[in-house]
Design a protein around this motif. Sequence first.
Motif, short mmCIF file in Angstrom:
data_model
loop_
_atom_site.label_atom_id
_atom_site.label_comp_id
_atom_site.label_asym_id
_atom_site.label_seq_id
_atom_site.Cartn_x
_atom_site.Cartn_y
_atom_site.Cartn_z
N PRO A 50 28.00 59.63 81.44
CA PRO A 50 28.98 60.53 80.82
C PRO A 50 30.40 60.34 81.34
N GLN A 51 30.56 59.74 82.50
CA GLN A 51 31.88 59.51 83.06
C GLN A 51 32.56 58.29 82.45
N THR A 52 31.84 57.53 81.64
CA THR A 52 32.36 56.30 81.05
C THR A 52 32.71 56.52 79.59
N SER A 53 33.91 56.15 79.22
CA SER A 53 34.32 56.19 77.81
C SER A 53 33.74 54.95 77.13
N ILE A 54 32.94 55.17 76.10
CA ILE A 54 32.31 54.07 75.37
C ILE A 54 32.68 54.20 73.90
N LYS A 55 33.40 53.21 73.38
CA LYS A 55 33.71 53.23 71.96
C LYS A 55 33.18 51.95 71.33
N VAL A 56 32.92 52.04 70.04
CA VAL A 56 32.44 50.89 69.28
C VAL A 56 33.35 50.72 68.08
N VAL A 57 33.63 49.47 67.75
CA VAL A 57 34.44 49.17 66.58
C VAL A 57 33.55 48.59 65.49
N GLU A 58 34.13 48.37 64.32
CA GLU A 58 33.36 47.84 63.19
C GLU A 58 32.78 46.47 63.51
N ALA A 59 31.72 46.10 62.81
CA ALA A 59 31.15 44.77 62.95
C ALA A 59 32.22 43.74 62.64
N ALA A 60 32.23 42.66 63.40
CA ALA A 60 33.27 41.64 63.24
C ALA A 60 33.40 41.17 61.79
N GLY A 61 32.28 41.01 61.12
CA GLY A 61 32.30 40.53 59.75
C GLY A 61 32.82 41.53 58.74
N GLU A 62 33.04 42.76 59.15
CA GLU A 62 33.60 43.78 58.28
C GLU A 62 35.12 43.85 58.43
N ASN A 63 35.66 43.14 59.40
CA ASN A 63 37.09 43.19 59.70
C ASN A 63 37.85 42.21 58.80
N ALA A 64 38.95 42.67 58.19
CA ALA A 64 39.71 41.84 57.26
C ALA A 64 40.24 40.56 57.91
N ALA A 65 40.71 40.64 59.14
CA ALA A 65 41.25 39.45 59.81
C ALA A 65 40.16 38.40 60.03
N VAL A 66 38.97 38.87 60.40
CA VAL A 66 37.84 37.94 60.61
C VAL A 66 37.45 37.30 59.29
N LEU A 67 37.36 38.11 58.24
CA LEU A 67 37.00 37.56 56.92
C LEU A 67 38.04 36.57 56.44
N ASN A 68 39.33 36.86 56.65
CA ASN A 68 40.37 35.91 56.26
C ASN A 68 40.27 34.61 57.03
N ALA A 69 39.96 34.69 58.33
CA ALA A 69 39.81 33.47 59.12
C ALA A 69 38.61 32.65 58.62
N LEU A 70 37.52 33.32 58.29
CA LEU A 70 36.36 32.61 57.75
C LEU A 70 36.66 32.00 56.39
N SER A 71 37.39 32.73 55.56
CA SER A 71 37.80 32.19 54.26
C SER A 71 38.68 30.97 54.43
N ASP A 72 39.63 31.04 55.37
CA ASP A 72 40.49 29.87 55.65
C ASP A 72 39.64 28.66 56.02
N TYR A 73 38.66 28.88 56.87
CA TYR A 73 37.78 27.80 57.28
C TYR A 73 37.01 27.24 56.07
N CYS A 74 36.47 28.11 55.24
CA CYS A 74 35.71 27.67 54.06
C CYS A 74 36.59 26.87 53.11
N VAL A 75 37.80 27.36 52.87
CA VAL A 75 38.74 26.65 51.98
C VAL A 75 39.09 25.29 52.58
N SER A 76 39.28 25.23 53.90
CA SER A 76 39.63 23.95 54.53
C SER A 76 38.51 22.93 54.41
N ALA A 77 37.29 23.40 54.21
CA ALA A 77 36.16 22.49 54.03
C ALA A 77 36.29 21.67 52.74
N LEU A 78 37.10 22.16 51.81
CA LEU A 78 37.29 21.45 50.55
C LEU A 78 38.16 20.20 50.70
N SER A 79 38.94 20.11 51.78
CA SER A 79 39.83 18.96 51.91
C SER A 79 39.15 17.73 52.45
#
Length: 124
Positions: free
Chosen positions: A95-124
């Motif tokens: 109880p003395q420890t503050s514990i927070k959790v954030v959204e799953a990485a794959g739900e984060n817009a920045a992570v999805l954009n980075a994965l999309s960039d990688y997928c698009v780069s696979a086309l080159s």
Amino acid sequence: MSKQRALILFAHGARAASWAAPFERLRDLTRAREPSVRVELAFLELMSPRLPELMAALTADGIDDVTVVPVFLGQGGHVLRDLPLMLDELRATYPQTSIKVVEAAGENAAVLNALSDYCVSALS
């Protein structure tokens, strides 16, 4: 007194040790970017450390502010059911420890954009 912070990258785990390699690289990259924060990797199952044993070690080392990042692509049962139950138990145990959790990485817009960039780069 300042808070002692930790960032836990929380992954599923697998039987093959090689499965953890990208998560270990992510942990190492994150440690290099945040040297004042203790960055660790924990697993739901099949690998060590599991989240409860890592929390015990962190609190024993004086860590009192923990952020958990589920490194899952989606919010399936493990993120929606299992993790909240584990966190409830950990909050009751530490109880003395503050514990927070954030959204799953794959739900984060920045992570999805980075994965999309990688997928698009696979086309080159």
